[in-house]
Scaffold this motif. Structure first.
Motif, PDB file in Angstrom:
ATOM      1  N   UNK A  80      14.737  -7.606  -4.127  1.00  0.00           N
ATOM      2  CA  UNK A  80      15.249  -9.169  -3.498  1.00  0.00           C
ATOM      3  C   UNK A  80      14.005 -10.362  -3.716  1.00  0.00           C
ATOM      4  N   UNK A  81      13.391  -9.655  -3.792  1.00  0.00           N
ATOM      5  CA  UNK A  81      11.780 -10.625  -3.723  1.00  0.00           C
ATOM      6  C   UNK A  81      10.452  -9.502  -5.009  1.00  0.00           C
ATOM      7  N   UNK A  82      10.399  -9.473  -5.845  1.00  0.00           N
ATOM      8  CA  UNK A  82       9.366  -9.206  -5.931  1.00  0.00           C
ATOM      9  C   UNK A  82       7.584  -8.843  -5.871  1.00  0.00           C
ATOM     10  N   UNK A  83       7.714 -10.178  -5.482  1.00  0.00           N
ATOM     11  CA  UNK A  83       6.604 -11.207  -5.035  1.00  0.00           C
ATOM     12  C   UNK A  83       5.826 -11.031  -4.303  1.00  0.00           C
ATOM     13  N   UNK A  84       6.327 -11.244  -3.068  1.00  0.00           N
ATOM     14  CA  UNK A  84       7.029 -10.789  -1.603  1.00  0.00           C
ATOM     15  C   UNK A  84       6.642  -8.768  -1.742  1.00  0.00           C
ATOM     16  N   UNK A  85       7.224  -8.107  -2.198  1.00  0.00           N
ATOM     17  CA  UNK A  85       7.411  -7.067  -2.203  1.00  0.00           C
ATOM     18  C   UNK A  85       5.866  -6.408  -2.500  1.00  0.00           C
ATOM     19  N   UNK A  86       4.564  -6.945  -3.415  1.00  0.00           N
ATOM     20  CA  UNK A  86       3.929  -6.245  -4.136  1.00  0.00           C
ATOM     21  C   UNK A  86       2.978  -7.391  -3.127  1.00  0.00           C
ATOM     22  N   UNK A  87       2.953  -8.574  -2.487  1.00  0.00           N
ATOM     23  CA  UNK A  87       1.721  -9.123  -1.859  1.00  0.00           C
ATOM     24  C   UNK A  87       0.228  -8.107  -0.781  1.00  0.00           C
ATOM     25  N   UNK A  88       0.819  -7.388  -0.341  1.00  0.00           N
ATOM     26  CA  UNK A  88       1.006  -6.914   0.484  1.00  0.00           C
ATOM     27  C   UNK A  88      -0.738  -4.865   0.355  1.00  0.00           C
ATOM     28  N   UNK A  89       0.258  -4.843  -0.953  1.00  0.00           N
ATOM     29  CA  UNK A  89      -0.017  -4.025  -2.009  1.00  0.00           C
ATOM     30  C   UNK A  89      -1.698  -4.432  -3.016  1.00  0.00           C
ATOM     31  N   UNK A  90      -1.126  -5.738  -2.777  1.00  0.00           N
ATOM     32  CA  UNK A  90      -2.382  -6.274  -3.936  1.00  0.00           C
ATOM     33  C   UNK A  90      -3.345  -6.465  -2.712  1.00  0.00           C
ATOM     34  N   UNK A  91      -3.404  -6.606  -1.602  1.00  0.00           N
ATOM     35  CA  UNK A  91      -4.167  -7.247  -0.819  1.00  0.00           C
ATOM     36  C   UNK A  91      -5.393  -5.979  -0.035  1.00  0.00           C
ATOM     37  N   UNK A  92      -4.473  -4.436  -0.120  1.00  0.00           N
ATOM     38  CA  UNK A  92      -4.845  -3.505   0.346  1.00  0.00           C
ATOM     39  C   UNK A  92      -6.045  -2.795  -0.907  1.00  0.00           C
ATOM     40  N   UNK A  93      -5.201  -2.722  -2.162  1.00  0.00           N
ATOM     41  CA  UNK A  93      -5.847  -2.779  -3.657  1.00  0.00           C
ATOM     42  C   UNK A  93      -7.436  -3.220  -4.026  1.00  0.00           C
ATOM     43  N   UNK A  94      -6.774  -3.983  -4.038  1.00  0.00           N
ATOM     44  CA  UNK A  94      -7.744  -5.230  -3.947  1.00  0.00           C
ATOM     45  C   UNK A  94      -9.630  -4.513  -2.948  1.00  0.00           C
ATOM     46  N   UNK A  95      -9.470  -4.311  -1.407  1.00  0.00           N
ATOM     47  CA  UNK A  95     -10.628  -3.956  -0.412  1.00  0.00           C
ATOM     48  C   UNK A  95      -9.979  -2.626  -1.038  1.00  0.00           C
ATOM     49  N   UNK A  96      -9.443  -2.625  -1.697  1.00  0.00           N
ATOM     50  CA  UNK A  96      -9.786  -1.134  -1.542  1.00  0.00           C
ATOM     51  C   UNK A  96     -10.836  -0.810  -2.726  1.00  0.00           C
ATOM     52  N   UNK A  97     -10.940  -1.691  -3.989  1.00  0.00           N
ATOM     53  CA  UNK A  97     -11.916  -1.902  -4.663  1.00  0.00           C
ATOM     54  C   UNK A  97     -13.100  -2.210  -4.690  1.00  0.00           C
ATOM     55  N   UNK A  98     -13.275  -3.134  -3.156  1.00  0.00           N
ATOM     56  CA  UNK A  98     -14.271  -3.680  -3.235  1.00  0.00           C
ATOM     57  C   UNK A  98     -15.254  -3.098  -2.520  1.00  0.00           C
ATOM     58  N   UNK A  99     -14.256  -1.866  -1.569  1.00  0.00           N
ATOM     59  CA  UNK A  99     -15.005  -0.299  -1.072  1.00  0.00           C
ATOM     60  C   UNK A  99     -15.502   0.232  -2.173  1.00  0.00           C
ATOM     61  N   UNK A 100     -14.587   0.542  -3.040  1.00  0.00           N
ATOM     62  CA  UNK A 100     -15.513   1.636  -3.923  1.00  0.00           C
ATOM     63  C   UNK A 100     -14.948   2.862  -3.837  1.00  0.00           C
ATOM     64  N   UNK A 101     -13.791   2.717  -3.428  1.00  0.00           N
ATOM     65  CA  UNK A 101     -12.424   3.405  -2.780  1.00  0.00           C
ATOM     66  C   UNK A 101     -11.614   3.631  -4.850  1.00  0.00           C
ATOM     67  N   UNK A 102     -11.346   4.786  -5.100  1.00  0.00           N
ATOM     68  CA  UNK A 102     -10.048   5.349  -6.470  1.00  0.00           C
ATOM     69  C   UNK A 102      -9.219   5.094  -5.394  1.00  0.00           C
ATOM     70  N   UNK A 103      -8.070   4.826  -6.696  1.00  0.00           N
ATOM     71  CA  UNK A 103      -6.847   4.512  -6.301  1.00  0.00           C
ATOM     72  C   UNK A 103      -5.942   4.678  -6.939  1.00  0.00           C
ATOM     73  N   UNK A 104      -4.546   5.549  -6.345  1.00  0.00           N
ATOM     74  CA  UNK A 104      -3.610   5.809  -6.892  1.00  0.00           C
ATOM     75  C   UNK A 104      -2.021   5.188  -5.679  1.00  0.00           C
ATOM     76  N   UNK A 105      -0.907   5.768  -6.632  1.00  0.00           N
ATOM     77  CA  UNK A 105       0.399   5.286  -6.337  1.00  0.00           C
ATOM     78  C   UNK A 105       1.327   5.850  -6.010  1.00  0.00           C
ATOM     79  N   UNK A 106       1.952   6.211  -4.659  1.00  0.00           N
ATOM     80  CA  UNK A 106       3.703   6.952  -4.791  1.00  0.00           C
ATOM     81  C   UNK A 106       4.075   7.081  -4.123  1.00  0.00           C
TER      82      UNK A 106
END
Length: 256
Positions: A180-206
């Protein structure tokens, strides 16, 4: 705040070699539908590794309607790559199995009994104390822990307080909205992923990642440690062949 921003910017542009863990639950579904041992689940794990998979994922459930507990024990004997066991740690049977088998990683998923497939992440705020306790149980045995979460920054932050090594972003909403809208679909994932990186968490997805949406996901989250893919990969393998399909999925997470 300035240091955190600097760290945030470094993480944004530092790509990782993302690993592909092949979930073989659907191989077990096919076997169980007919009885016997065809297809052979253990052989499927052996072949997936031989064809290039970086890991094998299984998700045993209490009714053993696909992966059986005996399968998990047999796969442990032949594993040459990473072994990831997903499941609900509220089930003592699951805890006992993980502690017995000692996989490389355990992914904690809040499934209800009888649930067809995983459909939400942990409320890491509400279950913070419980998850902290369970993370410690597995880490004591040198098992890496990943907590299944929705793409919500607050849930990522609360996951960090549990002591978990990684989080796994639940990607169904991304996959559903991608066409439908891939840029909108990914938006919250980018935010969550960035926060995980700042916090030092490893990141998986599925969940529901496939040959259509996986490359875009990786391009926008280049520091992804691992994707766990089962249903779509096994379905594609029917038409494309198991070895070819694994290589096709690996190219989606390795090409710029």
């Amino acid at each position: 705040m300035e240091n955190e921003i600097q760290k945030f910017e470094v993480y944004i542009w530092k790509p990782k070699q993302t690993k592909l863990s092949v979930n073989i639950n659907k191989i077990a579904v096919l076997r169980n539908s007919r009885g016997g041992n065809n297809p052979n689940v253990t052989q499927a794990a052996i072949d997936a590794q031989r064809f290039g998979a970086d890991g094998i994922t299984v998700h045993p459930r209490p009714d053993e309607r696909h992966i059986r507990y005996s399968d998990v024990r047999e796969i442990k004997k032949i594993i040459t790559t990473e072994f990831n066991i997903e499941g609900n740690c509220r089930e003592q049977k699951f805890i006992d199995l993980v502690l017995e088998v000692k996989p490389d990683q355990v992914t904690l998923v809040p499934d209800a009994i009888g649930q067809i497939t995983s459909n939400h992440g942990w409320d890491t705020i509400k279950n913070q104390d419980y998850l902290k306790e369970m993370v410690a149980v597995f880490q004591k045995e040198n098992i890496r822990v990943s907590i299944f979460v929705d793409p919500i920054v607050e849930m990522v932050e609360a996951a960090k307080t549990t002591g978990t090594d990684r989080i796994e972003l639940y990607t169904e909403s991304y996959a559903t909205n991608y066409l439908v809208d891939k840029n909108k679909a990914i938006k919250e994932y980018i935010k969550a992923a960035h926060r995980a990186q700042v916090l030092g968490l490893g990141l998986n997805a599925g969940h529901d990642l496939d040959l259509h949406n996986l490359k875009f996901f990786k391009q926008n989250i280049p520091y992804l440690d691992e994707v766990s893919i089962g249903h779509a990969l096994i379905a594609d393998a029917i038409y494309l062949g198991f070895e070819n399909t694994i290589q096709m999925y690996k190219r989606q997470i390795s090409e710029p």
